[in-house]
Design a protein around this motif. Sequence first.
Motif, PDB file in Angstrom:
ATOM      1  N   VAL A  61     -82.554 -28.495 -32.940  1.00 36.19           N
ATOM      2  CA  VAL A  61     -83.344 -28.872 -31.766  1.00 36.19           C
ATOM      3  C   VAL A  61     -82.485 -29.679 -30.795  1.00 36.19           C
ATOM      4  N   ALA A  62     -82.413 -29.202 -29.555  1.00 31.13           N
ATOM      5  CA  ALA A  62     -81.696 -29.911 -28.493  1.00 31.13           C
ATOM      6  C   ALA A  62     -82.725 -30.689 -27.668  1.00 31.13           C
ATOM      7  N   VAL A  63     -82.452 -31.981 -27.448  1.00 29.29           N
ATOM      8  CA  VAL A  63     -83.361 -32.840 -26.700  1.00 29.29           C
ATOM      9  C   VAL A  63     -82.616 -33.452 -25.518  1.00 29.29           C
ATOM     10  N   TYR A  64     -83.235 -33.422 -24.348  1.00 29.42           N
ATOM     11  CA  TYR A  64     -82.675 -34.050 -23.159  1.00 29.42           C
ATOM     12  C   TYR A  64     -83.818 -34.447 -22.240  1.00 29.42           C
ATOM     13  N   ARG A  65     -83.495 -35.174 -21.198  1.00 28.70           N
ATOM     14  CA  ARG A  65     -84.541 -35.558 -20.251  1.00 28.70           C
ATOM     15  C   ARG A  65     -84.206 -35.022 -18.869  1.00 28.70           C
ATOM     16  N   LEU A  66     -85.256 -34.700 -18.153  1.00 28.46           N
ATOM     17  CA  LEU A  66     -85.141 -34.362 -16.741  1.00 28.46           C
ATOM     18  C   LEU A  66     -85.626 -35.586 -15.983  1.00 28.46           C
ATOM     19  N   THR A  67     -84.719 -36.225 -15.280  1.00 28.68           N
ATOM     20  CA  THR A  67     -85.034 -37.480 -14.610  1.00 28.68           C
ATOM     21  C   THR A  67     -85.485 -37.176 -13.185  1.00 28.68           C
ATOM     22  N   TYR A  68     -86.787 -36.997 -13.027  1.00 29.94           N
ATOM     23  CA  TYR A  68     -87.349 -36.656 -11.724  1.00 29.94           C
ATOM     24  C   TYR A  68     -87.293 -37.831 -10.758  1.00 29.94           C
ATOM     25  N   THR A  69     -87.179 -39.063 -11.272  1.00 33.55           N
ATOM     26  CA  THR A  69     -87.027 -40.214 -10.381  1.00 33.55           C
ATOM     27  C   THR A  69     -85.646 -40.218  -9.721  1.00 33.55           C
ATOM     28  N   ALA A  85     -87.869 -43.489 -29.747  1.00 34.24           N
ATOM     29  CA  ALA A  85     -88.978 -42.744 -29.168  1.00 34.24           C
ATOM     30  C   ALA A  85     -88.834 -41.229 -29.268  1.00 34.24           C
ATOM     31  N   TYR A  86     -87.926 -40.657 -28.508  1.00 32.66           N
ATOM     32  CA  TYR A  86     -87.916 -39.206 -28.288  1.00 32.66           C
ATOM     33  C   TYR A  86     -86.914 -38.432 -29.136  1.00 32.66           C
ATOM     34  N   GLY A  87     -86.075 -39.133 -29.865  1.00 33.69           N
ATOM     35  CA  GLY A  87     -85.109 -38.452 -30.722  1.00 33.69           C
ATOM     36  C   GLY A  87     -85.801 -37.754 -31.883  1.00 33.69           C
ATOM     37  N   VAL A  88     -85.091 -36.845 -32.526  1.00 37.26           N
ATOM     38  CA  VAL A  88     -85.670 -36.087 -33.633  1.00 37.26           C
ATOM     39  C   VAL A  88     -84.914 -36.354 -34.926  1.00 37.26           C
ATOM     40  N   THR A  89     -85.669 -36.262 -36.012  1.00 33.52           N
ATOM     41  CA  THR A  89     -85.090 -36.289 -37.353  1.00 33.52           C
ATOM     42  C   THR A  89     -85.488 -34.985 -38.016  1.00 33.52           C
ATOM     43  N   VAL A  90     -84.506 -34.173 -38.335  1.00 28.58           N
ATOM     44  CA  VAL A  90     -84.777 -32.895 -38.984  1.00 28.58           C
ATOM     45  C   VAL A  90     -85.137 -33.170 -40.436  1.00 28.58           C
ATOM     46  N   VAL A  91     -86.282 -32.641 -40.861  1.00 28.10           N
ATOM     47  CA  VAL A  91     -86.779 -32.867 -42.217  1.00 28.10           C
ATOM     48  C   VAL A  91     -86.273 -31.783 -43.154  1.00 28.10           C
ATOM     49  N   SER A  92     -86.367 -30.541 -42.716  1.00 24.46           N
ATOM     50  CA  SER A  92     -85.878 -29.437 -43.544  1.00 24.46           C
ATOM     51  C   SER A  92     -85.494 -28.266 -42.660  1.00 24.46           C
ATOM     52  N   THR A  93     -84.550 -27.482 -43.161  1.00 25.90           N
ATOM     53  CA  THR A  93     -84.158 -26.265 -42.448  1.00 25.90           C
ATOM     54  C   THR A  93     -84.032 -25.119 -43.433  1.00 25.90           C
ATOM     55  N   GLU A  94     -84.393 -23.963 -42.950  1.00 26.35           N
ATOM     56  CA  GLU A  94     -84.209 -22.707 -43.666  1.00 26.35           C
ATOM     57  C   GLU A  94     -83.740 -21.714 -42.623  1.00 26.35           C
ATOM     58  N   PRO A  95     -83.207 -20.591 -43.032  1.00 27.75           N
ATOM     59  CA  PRO A  95     -82.825 -19.604 -42.021  1.00 27.75           C
ATOM     60  C   PRO A  95     -84.042 -19.228 -41.162  1.00 27.75           C
ATOM     61  N   GLY A  96     -83.926 -19.453 -39.858  1.00 25.75           N
ATOM     62  CA  GLY A  96     -84.998 -19.071 -38.942  1.00 25.75           C
ATOM     63  C   GLY A  96     -86.112 -20.082 -38.792  1.00 25.75           C
ATOM     64  N   SER A  97     -86.048 -21.235 -39.458  1.00 26.75           N
ATOM     65  CA  SER A  97     -87.111 -22.239 -39.291  1.00 26.75           C
ATOM     66  C   SER A  97     -86.617 -23.634 -39.653  1.00 26.75           C
ATOM     67  N   CYS A  98     -87.355 -24.622 -39.183  1.00 27.96           N
ATOM     68  CA  CYS A  98     -87.080 -26.018 -39.542  1.00 27.96           C
ATOM     69  C   CYS A  98     -88.330 -26.835 -39.272  1.00 27.96           C
ATOM     70  N   SER A  99     -88.335 -28.054 -39.760  1.00 29.65           N
ATOM     71  CA  SER A  99     -89.370 -29.008 -39.388  1.00 29.65           C
ATOM     72  C   SER A  99     -88.670 -30.301 -39.001  1.00 29.65           C
ATOM     73  N   PHE A 100     -89.296 -31.023 -38.083  1.00 30.42           N
ATOM     74  CA  PHE A 100     -88.709 -32.282 -37.638  1.00 30.42           C
ATOM     75  C   PHE A 100     -89.813 -33.245 -37.227  1.00 30.42           C
TER      76      PHE A 100
END
Length: 170
Positions: A61-69, A85-100
């Motif tokens: 998962v790629a996370v970024y912000r669009l700063t409209y201000t 706040a907005y960062g992710v922690t990947v819990v599990s991954t398998e081919p073609g899926s993940c949870s975070f």
Amino acid sequence: MKKRLTVLLILFTGLLLAQHNYPTPPDAKTRLFYIQHSNNHNTFVYDANLTGKKLNTADPVAVYRLTYTKGGIKEELSNVQRKMAYGVTVVSTEPGSCSFTLAAYPAKKIYVHLEKDGKPEATVTVNGKNILLNKMFLLANKLGTTVEYIDFYGKDTATGKEVKERMYIK
């Protein structure tokens, strides 16, 4: 009395319309969902990170912000945003899926999988409904340190109908 009712009606209407006129991020083939909040129009975007036509299991998962201000420029998350706040922690991954989970709310898992056509999707369960997630809206205090509730927008996976589910934060 009439004056007070008018003021209350205006304030209540303002709360109901709080999300109107928010910018919608440009669409992307890898878009999972985005998050907006009540303090400004800056938007936090979550895209699937693909390697070819497969989910990158090392960094899905790629996370970024669009700063409209600042005119809608794309920026990396600050360390505080990523860790608190907005960062992710990947819990599990398998081919073609993940949870975070999101840093601010690690109790709520979000699931990512690839459809047959290779399109990534994120699902989350809120109030007993499984939702194909499109966006979230957070009602936060002025400092952004406390969230009263989160609105989840998307499609009910059971019915295919558009839904909005509200989750109050205790």
